[in-house]
Enzyme design. Sequence first.
Site, short mmCIF file in Angstrom:
data_model
loop_
_atom_site.label_atom_id
_atom_site.label_comp_id
_atom_site.label_asym_id
_atom_site.label_seq_id
_atom_site.Cartn_x
_atom_site.Cartn_y
_atom_site.Cartn_z
N ARG A 20 0.85 -1.20 0.00
CA ARG A 20 0.00 0.00 0.00
C ARG A 20 0.89 1.25 0.00
O ARG A 20 0.96 1.95 -1.00
CB ARG A 20 -0.99 -0.03 1.19
CG ARG A 20 -2.18 0.90 1.01
CD ARG A 20 -1.86 2.34 1.33
NE ARG A 20 -1.38 2.50 2.68
CZ ARG A 20 -0.71 3.56 3.10
NH1 ARG A 20 -0.45 4.56 2.27
NH2 ARG A 20 -0.25 3.64 4.35
N ASP A 21 1.64 1.49 1.06
CA ASP A 21 2.57 2.63 1.05
C ASP A 21 3.60 2.41 -0.06
O ASP A 21 4.05 3.36 -0.73
CB ASP A 21 3.27 2.76 2.41
CG ASP A 21 3.45 4.20 2.85
OD1 ASP A 21 3.95 4.97 2.04
OD2 ASP A 21 3.11 4.54 4.00
N HIS A 24 3.12 3.94 -3.55
CA HIS A 24 3.59 5.30 -3.86
C HIS A 24 4.95 5.21 -4.56
O HIS A 24 5.19 5.89 -5.56
CB HIS A 24 3.78 6.12 -2.59
CG HIS A 24 2.52 6.48 -1.85
ND1 HIS A 24 1.47 7.14 -2.42
CD2 HIS A 24 2.17 6.29 -0.55
CE1 HIS A 24 0.53 7.36 -1.52
NE2 HIS A 24 0.92 6.84 -0.37
N SER A 174 3.96 10.68 9.00
CA SER A 174 3.92 10.70 7.53
C SER A 174 5.14 11.36 6.92
O SER A 174 5.51 11.06 5.78
CB SER A 174 2.69 11.48 7.05
OG SER A 174 1.54 11.09 7.72
N HIS A 203 3.26 4.33 12.88
CA HIS A 203 3.57 4.17 11.46
C HIS A 203 4.70 5.16 11.16
O HIS A 203 4.51 6.37 11.23
CB HIS A 203 2.31 4.50 10.64
CG HIS A 203 2.49 4.53 9.15
ND1 HIS A 203 2.02 3.54 8.32
CD2 HIS A 203 3.04 5.45 8.33
CE1 HIS A 203 2.27 3.84 7.06
NE2 HIS A 203 2.90 5.00 7.03
N HIS A 205 8.13 6.70 8.87
CA HIS A 205 8.86 6.83 7.59
C HIS A 205 10.32 7.09 7.94
O HIS A 205 10.64 7.76 8.92
CB HIS A 205 8.26 7.93 6.71
CG HIS A 205 7.04 7.45 5.99
ND1 HIS A 205 7.08 6.91 4.73
CD2 HIS A 205 5.75 7.38 6.39
CE1 HIS A 205 5.87 6.54 4.36
NE2 HIS A 205 5.03 6.81 5.34
N TYR A 294 5.14 15.75 3.90
CA TYR A 294 4.42 14.49 3.62
C TYR A 294 5.25 13.64 2.64
O TYR A 294 5.59 14.09 1.53
CB TYR A 294 3.12 14.92 2.96
CG TYR A 294 1.98 13.95 2.94
CD1 TYR A 294 1.53 13.32 4.09
CD2 TYR A 294 1.30 13.71 1.75
CE1 TYR A 294 0.45 12.47 4.05
CE2 TYR A 294 0.20 12.85 1.70
CZ TYR A 294 -0.21 12.23 2.86
OH TYR A 294 -1.27 11.40 2.82
C1 LIG Z 1 -1.97 8.26 2.12
C2 LIG Z 1 -0.70 8.20 2.95
O1 LIG Z 1 0.29 7.56 2.22
C3 LIG Z 1 -0.97 7.55 4.28
C4 LIG Z 1 0.30 7.23 4.99
O2 LIG Z 1 0.81 6.13 4.89
C5 LIG Z 1 1.00 8.28 5.74
O3 LIG Z 1 0.42 9.35 5.99
O4 LIG Z 1 2.16 8.04 6.11
MN LIG Z 2 2.97 6.20 5.19
#
Ligand SMILES: C[C@H](O)CC(=O)C(=O)O
Ligand SMILES: [Mn+2]
Length: 351
Positions: A20-21, A24, A174, A203, A205, A294
């Site tokens: 899912r991520d 991107h 994020s 979560h 990054h 983001y």
């Molecule tokens: C839509 C984003 O990719 C959600 C997410 O994984 C994040 O904010 O980090």
């Molecule tokens: Mn993410």
Amino acid sequence: MSEIQSLKGRKVIIHDMSLRDGMHAKREQMTTEQMVSVATALDDAGVPLIQVTHGGGLGGNSLQHGFALHSNEEYLQAVVPKMKQAKVSVLLIPGLGTMKELQSAFECGARSVHVATHCTEADTSPQHIAFARKLGMDTTGFLMMAHLNDPAGLAQQGKLMESYGAQTVYITDSAGYMLPADVKARVLALRAVLKPETEIGFHGHHNMGMGIANSIAAIEEGASRIDASVAGLGAGAGNTPLEVLVAVCERMGIDTGCDLFKLMDLAEDIVVPLMEHMVRVDRASLTLGYAGVYSTFLLHAKRASDRFGVPARDILIELGRKKMIGGQEDMIVDTAMTMAKERGLLTDTVA
Ligand SMILES: C[C@H](O)CC(=O)C(=O)O
Ligand SMILES: [Mn+2]
């Protein structure tokens, strides 16, 4: 007792984000075969939750967020029947995804959902969270760009999500901006207001190289769910690298139930070869973390950089200064164009 000893025997649920991520990082161009090969290997390695959708989740297919090779239903229908033990989850951003799409994902076998809002906008999620619970789904309130709300403010947002029915509240870094002390403060603030049975998730990054340290910091303060991606496949410099997290947990005596060597092989033999670019901390992805941007903006900023001749780092620093949030992708082009004009790289007529 040292902190390492105190974590011995703690159980943590690992939630994989590669499909899912990771979408991107793949510009949404993952085939169903690739999804199935990664998901079956994750399932075989004992990963209990695997998220499968467009990078933007349900309803993500759009001009703004890009079109995936397949619909979310096609991905779910390909992956779910192959799972022996793992539950498949989806992401839903209210307003982008609808309850109808959640119903459809449920019918395709999804049994868990991250309902995601900006970290100050939990009040956009009550209907979606309530509907997910009505369907009987494992339901998470996912507070994105969590560094933009202070611990007390984030805790209030988490409390709102809990009141709508969320069983887990996530601190979502994020931008990969947070340092371990930031994570700890937010977990502690949430723990102080949430019911004891409400779980806390993190979560991360890896833009500042903090994915593992931040995840461990979250676990130390009581988080019991951690998102991660194999080989870090995710937006920006990627998510917390899952196989590394599992290795660190194993050394600390934290029980993830996952098979480390199978995950190492999956990372090396399947996930890295399918990357379009090396997902790593580089000049641009480090800037995301440094400036609090983001992570999903990375490839948009690189495209705008190619188009307008303004370095991606400069665009990202400006987006961080403006505190742009998810959903404002169109502002990346606008910002790059304005900067190009200011620098004399563009005339009005060309724009
Ligand atoms: C839509 C984003 O990719 C959600 C997410 O994984 C994040 O904010 O980090
Ligand atoms: Mn993410």
